[in-house]
Design an enzyme around this catalytic site. Structure first.
Site, PDB file in Angstrom:
ATOM      1  N   GLY A   9       0.822  -1.427  -0.129  1.00 30.81           N
ATOM      2  CA  GLY A   9       0.137   0.054  -0.031  1.00 30.81           C
ATOM      3  C   GLY A   9       0.921   1.323  -0.040  1.00 30.81           C
ATOM      4  N   ARG A  12       0.433   5.952  -1.584  1.00 29.24           N
ATOM      5  CA  ARG A  12      -0.201   7.094  -0.875  1.00 29.24           C
ATOM      6  C   ARG A  12      -0.070   6.992   0.429  1.00 29.24           C
ATOM      7  NH1 ARG A  12      -6.588   6.850  -2.423  1.00 29.24           N
ATOM      8  NH2 ARG A  12      -6.997   5.826  -0.325  1.00 29.24           N
ATOM      9  N   VAL A  61      -2.908  -7.605  -1.866  1.00 26.98           N
ATOM     10  CA  VAL A  61      -2.164  -8.253  -0.640  1.00 26.98           C
ATOM     11  C   VAL A  61      -3.281  -9.551  -0.355  1.00 26.98           C
ATOM     12  CG1 VAL A  61      -0.531  -6.677  -0.214  1.00 26.98           C
ATOM     13  CG2 VAL A  61      -2.680  -6.839   1.052  1.00 26.98           C
ATOM     14  N   ASN A  87       1.311  -2.325   5.365  1.00 27.77           N
ATOM     15  CA  ASN A  87       0.587  -1.057   5.726  1.00 27.77           C
ATOM     16  C   ASN A  87      -0.849  -0.910   4.964  1.00 27.77           C
ATOM     17  OD1 ASN A  87       0.209   1.862   5.776  1.00 27.77           O
ATOM     18  ND2 ASN A  87       0.238   1.598   3.491  1.00 27.77           N
ATOM     19  N   SER A 139      -4.170  -0.177  14.306  1.00 25.81           N
ATOM     20  CA  SER A 139      -4.922   1.167  14.688  1.00 25.81           C
ATOM     21  C   SER A 139      -5.465   1.195  15.948  1.00 25.81           C
ATOM     22  CB  SER A 139      -6.164   1.101  13.483  1.00 25.81           C
ATOM     23  OG  SER A 139      -7.139   2.155  13.907  1.00 25.81           O
ATOM     24  N   TYR A 152     -13.296  -3.643  10.565  1.00 30.92           N
ATOM     25  CA  TYR A 152     -11.789  -2.973  10.598  1.00 30.92           C
ATOM     26  C   TYR A 152     -11.271  -3.012  12.207  1.00 30.92           C
ATOM     27  CZ  TYR A 152      -8.460   0.991  10.060  1.00 30.92           C
ATOM     28  OH  TYR A 152      -7.399   1.688   9.960  1.00 30.92           O
ATOM     29  N   ALA A 154     -12.006  -5.526  14.250  1.00 34.15           N
ATOM     30  CA  ALA A 154     -11.710  -6.882  14.328  1.00 34.15           C
ATOM     31  C   ALA A 154     -10.393  -7.329  13.583  1.00 34.15           C
ATOM     32  CB  ALA A 154     -12.735  -7.804  13.921  1.00 34.15           C
ATOM     33  N   LYS A 156      -7.836  -5.129  12.825  1.00 33.54           N
ATOM     34  CA  LYS A 156      -6.749  -4.587  13.207  1.00 33.54           C
ATOM     35  C   LYS A 156      -6.308  -5.040  14.854  1.00 33.54           C
ATOM     36  CE  LYS A 156      -5.764  -1.572  10.068  1.00 33.54           C
ATOM     37  NZ  LYS A 156      -4.778  -1.659   9.409  1.00 33.54           N
ATOM     38  N   ILE A 185      -4.892  10.159  11.583  1.00 32.22           N
ATOM     39  CA  ILE A 185      -4.026  10.571  10.756  1.00 32.22           C
ATOM     40  C   ILE A 185      -4.607  11.125   9.634  1.00 32.22           C
ATOM     41  CG2 ILE A 185      -1.712   9.960   9.712  1.00 32.22           C
ATOM     42  CD1 ILE A 185      -1.500   9.481  12.657  1.00 32.22           C
TER      43      ILE A 185
HETATM   44  P1  NAD Z   1      -4.967   5.223   2.329  1.00 30.37           P
HETATM   45  O1  NAD Z   1      -6.314   4.796   2.020  1.00 30.37           O
HETATM   46  O2  NAD Z   1      -4.591   6.517   1.837  1.00 30.37           O
HETATM   47  O3  NAD Z   1      -3.936   4.002   1.907  1.00 30.37           O
HETATM   48  C1  NAD Z   1      -3.896   2.644   1.832  1.00 30.37           C
HETATM   49  C2  NAD Z   1      -3.233   2.092   1.042  1.00 30.37           C
HETATM   50  O4  NAD Z   1      -3.375   0.423   0.771  1.00 30.37           O
HETATM   51  C3  NAD Z   1      -3.388   2.412  -0.464  1.00 30.37           C
HETATM   52  O5  NAD Z   1      -2.392   2.742  -1.084  1.00 30.37           O
HETATM   53  C4  NAD Z   1      -4.152   1.209  -1.109  1.00 30.37           C
HETATM   54  O6  NAD Z   1      -4.032   1.370  -2.514  1.00 30.37           O
HETATM   55  C5  NAD Z   1      -3.876   0.131  -0.400  1.00 30.37           C
HETATM   56  N1  NAD Z   1      -4.460  -1.080  -0.665  1.00 30.37           N
HETATM   57  C6  NAD Z   1      -5.778  -1.053  -0.339  1.00 30.37           C
HETATM   58  N2  NAD Z   1      -6.392  -2.250  -0.712  1.00 30.37           N
HETATM   59  C7  NAD Z   1      -5.235  -3.031  -0.923  1.00 30.37           C
HETATM   60  C8  NAD Z   1      -5.070  -4.436  -1.351  1.00 30.37           C
HETATM   61  N3  NAD Z   1      -5.974  -5.101  -1.583  1.00 30.37           N
HETATM   62  N4  NAD Z   1      -3.865  -4.831  -1.671  1.00 30.37           N
HETATM   63  C9  NAD Z   1      -2.753  -3.960  -1.669  1.00 30.37           C
HETATM   64  N5  NAD Z   1      -2.840  -2.559  -1.384  1.00 30.37           N
HETATM   65  C10 NAD Z   1      -4.040  -2.163  -0.947  1.00 30.37           C
HETATM   66  O7  NAD Z   1      -5.064   4.935   4.016  1.00 30.37           O
HETATM   67  P2  NAD Z   1      -3.850   5.472   4.995  1.00 30.37           P
HETATM   68  O8  NAD Z   1      -4.442   6.065   5.877  1.00 30.37           O
HETATM   69  O9  NAD Z   1      -2.650   5.899   4.408  1.00 30.37           O
HETATM   70  O10 NAD Z   1      -3.665   3.972   5.773  1.00 30.37           O
HETATM   71  C11 NAD Z   1      -2.463   3.186   5.871  1.00 30.37           C
HETATM   72  C12 NAD Z   1      -2.727   2.076   6.801  1.00 30.37           C
HETATM   73  O11 NAD Z   1      -2.629   2.808   8.302  1.00 30.37           O
HETATM   74  C13 NAD Z   1      -3.838   1.248   6.678  1.00 30.37           C
HETATM   75  O12 NAD Z   1      -3.519   0.188   7.049  1.00 30.37           O
HETATM   76  C14 NAD Z   1      -4.993   1.781   7.685  1.00 30.37           C
HETATM   77  O13 NAD Z   1      -5.820   1.063   8.146  1.00 30.37           O
HETATM   78  C15 NAD Z   1      -4.030   2.383   8.645  1.00 30.37           C
HETATM   79  N6  NAD Z   1      -4.549   3.508   9.513  1.00 30.37           N
HETATM   80  C16 NAD Z   1      -4.658   4.490   9.077  1.00 30.37           C
HETATM   81  C17 NAD Z   1      -5.197   5.441  10.088  1.00 30.37           C
HETATM   82  C18 NAD Z   1      -5.694   7.093   9.518  1.00 30.37           C
HETATM   83  O14 NAD Z   1      -6.136   7.846  10.483  1.00 30.37           O
HETATM   84  N7  NAD Z   1      -5.383   7.315   8.301  1.00 30.37           N
HETATM   85  C19 NAD Z   1      -5.549   5.446  11.436  1.00 30.37           C
HETATM   86  C20 NAD Z   1      -5.061   4.042  11.976  1.00 30.37           C
HETATM   87  C21 NAD Z   1      -4.442   3.072  10.931  1.00 30.37           C
END
Ligand code: NAD
Length: 244
Positions: A9, A12, A61, A87, A139, A152, A154, A156, A185
């Site tokens: 991932g 971005r 993935v 990620n 998370s 989500y 469950a 995490k 974030i």
């Molecule tokens: P985002 O949506 O910007 O990025 C998620 C990334 O995962 C993207 O690049 C997307 O293409 C990729 N992705 C989605 N499905 C996929 C798949 N099947 N195979 C491969 N890649 C895949 O979100 P983010 O905020 O950058 O989140 C990144 C990680 O951090 C995630 O696991 C998210 O759950 C976790 N997270 C984010 C926050 C937040 O507040 N943004 C908080 C806690 C945890």
């Protein structure tokens, strides 16, 4: 010889920020992306501008075999992997009574099984070379639960069990496995939140602000670096105090 980190991932958000922070630290990068090649290419450009060798691999993935094929390609094209960052993640928020079976399964398949898939395929190399660091992006939802996010949360929370089990199993081989538990974030994932939900969330955060992806990137780069060799099985919140 620079060490190689594989990040899922990476196109971005937090995945991009971790990639850039690792490039800053001297890592080369295997950047996995789900579908947006232009966005992934921008991550590669940012890493290369810092002197890293970075390559892109398209990989969903949630597929066990596809993840295995991708790891094989990375090994063939860039050599041994030293760090794995799980990620990739999705949300599909719904109240329990509106949540369909497939809403639950898909979120588990990407967020939890996706991490298992890449760990399972990278671990033989880590064990053979007695070297490797794994970082799973969990998370605060996995620590605290969250209404509307049963799937989500469950997934995490499952990642936390996976992290600690892998940490215990692989510690005798010198391999570390940790998890980060980010709070709110600023990324595309959270940009979709309605203004009222956003305000409510911000007021519950002791530091009264959202975190930046770069702050997560810096912590990830520390945990994957040489200075963090005595940290394993840890789940580190990065949440402005939300989960305390
Ligand atoms: P985002 O949506 O910007 O990025 C998620 C990334 O995962 C993207 O690049 C997307 O293409 C990729 N992705 C989605 N499905 C996929 C798949 N099947 N195979 C491969 N890649 C895949 O979100 P983010 O905020 O950058 O989140 C990144 C990680 O951090 C995630 O696991 C998210 O759950 C976790 N997270 C984010 C926050 C937040 O507040 N943004 C908080 C806690 C945890």
């Amino acid at each position: 010889m620079p060490k190689l980190a594989l990040i899922s991932g990476a196109s971005r958000g937090i995945g991009r920020a971790i990639s850039v922070a690792l490039a800053q630290k001297g890592f080369d990068l295997a950047l996995l992306y789900a579908g947006n090649e232009d966005s992934a290419a921008e991550t590669r450009r940012l890493c290369e501008a810092l002197g890293a060798q970075a390559r892109l691999y398209r990989c969903d993935v949630s597929g066990f075999d596809q993840s295995g094929e991708t790891v094989k390609q990375v090994l063939a094209q860039q050599g041994p992997i030293s760090a794995l960052v799980n990620n990739a993640g999705i949300t599909n928020d719904k109240l329990l009574l509106q949540m369909k079976e497939e809403d639950f399964s898909r979120v588990l398949d990407v967020n939890l099984k996706g991490a298992f898939n890449l760990i399972r395929h990278c671990a033989p190399g880590f064990i053979k070379r007695r070297e490797g660091k794994i970082l799973n992006i969990s998370s605060v939802a996995g620590l605290m639960g969250n209404a509307g996010q049963a799937n989500y949360a469950a997934a995490k929370a499952g990642l936390i069990g996976l992290t600690k089990s892998v940490a215990k199993e692989l510690a005798p081989r010198g391999i570390c496995c940790n998890a980060l538990a980010p709070g709110f974030i600023e990324t595309d994932m959270t940009a979709a939140l309605p203004a009222t939900a956003r305000e409510a969330l911000l007021s519950a955060i002791p530091l009264r602000r959202a975190g930046a992806a770069e702050e997560v990137g810096a912590l990830a780069a520390f945990l994957l670096g040489e200075s963090a060799g005595y940290i394993t099985g840890a789940v580190i919140p990065i949440d402005g105090g939300l989960s305390m």
